[in-house]
Design an enzyme around this catalytic site. Structure first.
Site, PDB file in Angstrom:
ATOM      1  N   SER A   1     -59.767  52.205 -41.457  1.00 11.00           N
ATOM      2  CA  SER A   1     -60.196  50.556 -42.222  1.00 11.00           C
ATOM      3  C   SER A   1     -61.650  50.690 -41.993  1.00 11.00           C
ATOM      4  O   SER A   1     -62.472  51.489 -41.402  1.00 11.00           O
ATOM      5  CB  SER A   1     -59.330  49.718 -41.215  1.00 11.00           C
ATOM      6  OG  SER A   1     -59.617  49.650 -40.048  1.00 11.00           O
TER       7      SER A   1
ATOM      8  N   HIS B   1     -51.267  58.318 -44.996  1.00 11.14           N
ATOM      9  CA  HIS B   1     -52.632  58.483 -45.538  1.00 11.14           C
ATOM     10  C   HIS B   1     -53.462  57.716 -45.131  1.00 11.14           C
ATOM     11  O   HIS B   1     -55.002  57.852 -45.650  1.00 11.14           O
ATOM     12  CB  HIS B   1     -51.981  58.193 -47.190  1.00 11.14           C
ATOM     13  CG  HIS B   1     -52.148  56.642 -47.562  1.00 11.14           C
ATOM     14  ND1 HIS B   1     -51.287  55.610 -46.665  1.00 11.14           N
ATOM     15  CD2 HIS B   1     -52.948  55.873 -48.403  1.00 11.14           C
ATOM     16  CE1 HIS B   1     -51.737  54.428 -47.305  1.00 11.14           C
ATOM     17  NE2 HIS B   1     -52.382  54.639 -48.248  1.00 11.14           N
TER      18      HIS B   1
END
Length: 524
Positions: free
Chosen positions: A423, A447
């Site tokens: 993130s 992923h």
């Protein structure tokens, strides 16, 4: 279920009365008692047994550690009739009802999406004439993927130029919703790109020939047909080549922060802590979105809609419409390869502009480029037999084992690289595939981090200003087209990527090679 609704079917949200259900404890989590016989916890996964959803062909499996398991159970407990998407657990079970399905899987970063969860993997056996290909199993951003370039620069080399480099990258690489480039492609160029993918850039001297070797499918999927891509889709892609887009798409300048497997890292040209790399995460932009929408409409408007979840409506792979979608999807995938390649061209030019050295002198080689929204024809060993399958990976990365013939020669000793973005403001990882992954997940792994809360909830609960300030405190140069949207991509909106990749490693489906830390983040 007692409400009588069809799980996962997209419909208008109607007010509903809360349904009181008897709850039981399940490994420290509360779940409805009716689900308990159909759920089994292992040390690395949740097994959803056949029968959880009527029509399941076989058991489904979701990889998770204890914290990720708790998130899954809380979502299952709190799912509501009338929501746009079912819980991730239910979606994974729903996929196990599809014609021809061998197994439905969810990676540790999985979260609810359209049809398949994002993080979902499913293989359909092509010796079954009814085996389906499902647009909801690929997603709207066809061949959304990520690539990593290395350099011979160190963090000490780049530190004096961070602001200049961040500004130049934002200027040279358009990003944001609906962003366009300064180039409008002709009809001929559009057809060539959708047919040739990255090869088109090589012919135009906009990419290096060696880039083809280090790109999944060598940057071009052969079985494509640009003429199946609608004029509306073409119009959306005509002036978006070389643009980043918005949402969780990004360009990051990163430093190698930790190396777990030096031998594998050296095979990729990564030699030491502090080495500078560039990560690019984007896909097929508006073109791919429209291709998906066109075929979702085609599937949903046909008479044989999926009875479990209308979002899973697909077509038999071997049917005329199945082949049309497959070839149009591949054309959009080729556009995505070219898009990431064009962004790489601008990155190389920008580094040359800032550091006064050529990209070759800066050793700006492509480490690898992977897809994570795609359906592919592959052969897998099922119960001792080689079976041709159509493997859907939606928010999941192909991670083939060492010695697999389709991966570059340089990586055959170590396995296919799988690039995992974290993130915003957190670390990313490089993994490699394993033999165990070939057996358990059709050669697939995670992923990214995977959303923990929705964009709407993130915007409500998290201050965008605080996100921007936090990035400054971390010493990260953030360039974002609309700072008001920073909360959507905040660290708190995502799962812990470290937990995700470590869960994959614990399950044996991939192996961690090195970790990367962001220095510059460019977003839409």
């Amino acid at each position: 279920m007692s409400s009588g609704y069809k799980p996962g079917k997209k419909r208008k949200v109607q007010p509903v009365q809360p349904i009181k259900k008897e709850l039981v404890d399940f490994y420290g989590c509360q779940i409805p008692k009716e689900y308990e016989p159909y759920l089994q916890r292992t040390n690395v996964s949740l097994i959803i047994k056949k029968g959880f959803i009527n029509g399941m062909k076989n058991d489904a499996e979701m990889f998770c550690n204890d914290d990720l398991f708790e998130l899954l159970m809380n979502e299952l407990l709190n799912e509501q009739p009338g929501a746009s998407f079912s819980s991730c657990v239910r979606q994974t079970a729903n996929v196990a009802t599809l014609p021809g399905v061998i197994k439905s899987l969810a990676m540790p970063d999985a979260h609810s999406g359209y049809g398949f969860s994002i993080g979902g993997v499913a293989a359909m056996r092509l010796d079954d004439p009814n085996a389906v290909i499902c647009p909801g199993g690929v997603g709207f951003d066809i061949n959304c993927g990520v690539r990593l370039l290395r350099t011979n620069l160190d963090d000490k080399d780049i530190e004096p130029h961070l602001v200049e480099l961040a500004d130049a990258l934002q200027k040279n690489i358009p990003s944001g919703v609906g962003t366009t480039s300064n180039q409008t492609l002709t009809e001929k160029e559009m057809n060539e790109i959708m047919n040739e993918g990255l090869e088109w850039l090589v012919k135009k001297d906009l990419a290096w020939k060696e880039d083809l070797v280090y790109c999944e499918e060598n940057g071009r999927i052969i079985n494509s047909d640009p003429h199946l891509v609608s004029q509306k889709a073409r119009g959306r892609g005509r002036n978006q080549l070389g643009t980043l887009g918005s949402g969780n798409h990004y360009l990051e300048i990163q430093r190698v922060d930790e190396i777990m497997d030096m031998e594998a890292a050296k095979q990729m040209g990564i030699s030491h802590i502090g080495q500078i790399c560039i990560m690019i995460h984007c896909g097929s932009r508006g073109l791919g979105h429209q291709v998906c929408q066109d075929f979702v409409d085609l599937c949903v408007n046909q008479s044989n809609k999926n009875e479990v979840d209308i979002q899973l409506t697909g077509v038999p792979f071997q049917s005329d419409n199945g082949q049309k979608y497959f070839k149009a999807m591949n054309a959009a995938a080729n556009y995505a390869f070219a898009n990431r390649g064009m962004i790489s061209y601008h990155v190389r030019c920008t580094f040359e502009q800032v550091f006064k050295k050529s990209p070759k002198d800066l050793d700006m080689h492509l480490v690898y480029d992977v897809c994570h929204n795609i359906a592919k024809e592959e052969i897998h060993l099922i119960d001792g037999n080689e079976i041709k399958c159509i493997v859907h990976r939606k928010g999941a990365t192909r991670a083939f084992a060492p010695l697999n013939p389709v991966i570059p020669d340089a990586y055959k000793p170590i396995g296919q690289p799988a690039i995992i973005g974290g993130s915003m403001g957190t670390c990313s990882y490089m993994l490699v595939g394993t033999q165990e992954g070939m057996k358990k997940t059709f050669g697939s792994t995670c992923h990214g981090a995977g959303r923990k809360i929705s964009r709407v909830k993130a915007m409500k609960d998290i201050s965008s200003n605080s996100v921007v300030e936090e990035m400054k405190k971390k010493g990260i140069e953030l360039r974002i087209t609309d700072p008001k949207l920073a909360a959507e991509e905040a660290d708190g909106a995502y799962k812990d990527v470290k937990e995700v990749v470590e869960t994959c490693q614990s399950a044996g489906i991939s192996k961690i090679v090195f970790k990367l830390k962001p220095l510059i983040v460019v977003k839409g």
